[in-house]
Design an enzyme around this catalytic site. Structure first.
Site, mmCIF file in Angstrom:
data_model
loop_
_atom_site.group_PDB
_atom_site.id
_atom_site.type_symbol
_atom_site.label_atom_id
_atom_site.label_comp_id
_atom_site.label_asym_id
_atom_site.label_seq_id
_atom_site.Cartn_x
_atom_site.Cartn_y
_atom_site.Cartn_z
ATOM 1 N N GLN A 129 -4.348 -1.811 9.561
ATOM 2 C CA GLN A 129 -4.260 -3.156 8.977
ATOM 3 C C GLN A 129 -4.841 -4.191 9.943
ATOM 4 O O GLN A 129 -4.451 -4.260 11.105
ATOM 5 C CB GLN A 129 -2.788 -3.481 8.650
ATOM 6 C CG GLN A 129 -2.602 -4.777 7.897
ATOM 7 C CD GLN A 129 -3.217 -4.759 6.492
ATOM 8 O OE1 GLN A 129 -3.097 -3.799 5.747
ATOM 9 N NE2 GLN A 129 -3.927 -5.823 6.142
ATOM 10 N N LYS A 147 0.840 -1.201 0.000
ATOM 11 C CA LYS A 147 0.000 0.000 0.000
ATOM 12 C C LYS A 147 0.881 1.259 0.000
ATOM 13 O O LYS A 147 0.610 2.219 -0.719
ATOM 14 C CB LYS A 147 -0.950 -0.029 1.204
ATOM 15 C CG LYS A 147 -2.034 -1.083 1.035
ATOM 16 C CD LYS A 147 -2.750 -1.463 2.307
ATOM 17 C CE LYS A 147 -3.683 -2.666 2.053
ATOM 18 N NZ LYS A 147 -4.277 -3.236 3.258
ATOM 19 N N ASP A 177 -11.039 2.387 4.015
ATOM 20 C CA ASP A 177 -11.239 0.938 3.912
ATOM 21 C C ASP A 177 -12.721 0.604 3.774
ATOM 22 O O ASP A 177 -13.080 -0.510 3.402
ATOM 23 C CB ASP A 177 -10.719 0.264 5.206
ATOM 24 C CG ASP A 177 -9.529 -0.634 4.934
ATOM 25 O OD1 ASP A 177 -9.291 -0.936 3.748
ATOM 26 O OD2 ASP A 177 -8.852 -1.023 5.901
#
Ligand code: NDP
Length: 292
Positions: A98, A54, A121
């Site tokens: 994460q 990312k 997200d």
């Protein structure tokens, strides 16, 4: 018949080119550089790889990225304080924590602490609720990537029998919701299967479009699909290492047997994975645009 390969690598590349133009415009016209903060708690090897990918994607596109590595035994309170700080930081438009998080931390509380306007997200209940009722919001990256893969490969979802295998909050449930929305990139008849489904093959054999996200290799084999099905394999399973030490990855679908019957199929790697990352970049740019 051997299936057409739907290359997520190629489609993600096309989308990155589009995003580059948007970033230049944001910078030149509005003086805004999109910014993404990635938070990694602990040292899970797969999570490290994902966060690294990312970060790299941000730097290739010209997105400002800030990586925060925290020890695996950090308290929930400290993590929540960090999120509060990132929520207020004007250089940061998107926050990605994460997952999975260590046991002492309540994942749901952490997700809820992220400002929904920075939830790139698409996991915050506010964004999930908006997605379900079809309002504009940040869509979760993997399901959104699957929609783009289908649309850009010319696969019609309208009227199709879509069967999803797996009911996680990050893949199965949002894919189900997106596929049944009343719009051209939806309008499907959707069936969702899980471990309590009585006869999985009965359902998978009916699918025009089959989306598999179980976390187990060969959940779906050639004898479980019909001729001409379009298969999206979300799975990423590490089944060993090459002599050079690189991880060997396979999906949740038995590629070799299924490709003989499918009209089109995504490979692993190079299918859904690259799409997830590029959709995260798209959401981050959108978050920056929303501040103008
Ligand atoms: P979860 O473990 O959270 O969910 C798996 C789901 O699959 C569960 O609902 C489970 O059912 C169901 N399931 C498991 N085995 C079977 C079976 N034999 N028959 C029917 N249903 C089954 O997984 P995730 O959704 O998080 O991930 C799924 C896969 O996708 C993983 O391989 C993961 O690595 C990959 N992934 C890939 C991403 C990418 O970007 N390429 C992003 C996210 C995930 P039940 O609920 O009954 O337990």
């Amino acid at each position: 018949m051997s299936a057409k390969i739907i290359s997520g690598t190629e489609i993600a590349k096309q989308i990155r080119e589009e995003l580059k133009k948007e970033i230049v415009e944001l910078k030149e016209r509005h003086g805004v550089t999109p910014g993404l903060a990635t938070v990694l708690v602990g040292d899970d090897p797969a999570s490290k790889v994902y966060v690294g990918q990312k970060e790299k994607s941000c730097s290739n596109l010209g997105i400002y990225s800030e990586r925060i590595d925290l020890s695996g035994n950090i308290s929930e309170e400290k993590l929540l304080l960090l999120i509060e700080k990132l929520n207020k930081d004007s250089r940061i438009h998107g926050i990605l924590v994460q997952l999975p998080l260590p046991k002492q931390i309540n994942e749901s509380r952490v997700i809820c602490a992220i400002d929904p306007a920075k939830d790139v997200d698409g996991f915050h209940p506010v964004n999930i609720g908006k997605m379900v009722i079809g309002e504009k919001c940040f869509l979760p990256c993997t399901p959104h990537g699957i929609l783009e893969l289908l649309a850009r490969s010319g696969v019609q979802t309208e009227g199709a029998e879509v069967v999803v295998v797996g009911r996680s909050n990050i893949v199965g449930k949002p894919v189900l919701n997106l596929m049944l929305q009343k719009r051209p990139a939806g309008n499907a008849t959707v069936t969702l299967c899980h471990t309590k489904t009585k006869d999985l093959a009965f359902h998978t054999k009916r699918a025009d479009i089959l989306i598999v996200a179980t976390g187990y290799p060969k959940t779906v084999t050639g004898d479980m699909v019909k001729e001409g099905v379009v298969v999206i394999d979300v799975g990423v399973n590490r089944i060993g290492k090459t002599p050079e030490g690189k991880a060997i990855l396979v999906g949740d679908v038995d590629f070799e047997s299924v490709k003989e019957k499918a009209a089109a199929i995504t490979p692993v790697p190079g299918g859904v994975g690259p799409m997830t990352i590029v959709m995260l970049m798209k959401n981050t740019i959108q978050a920056a645009k929303n501040t103008i």
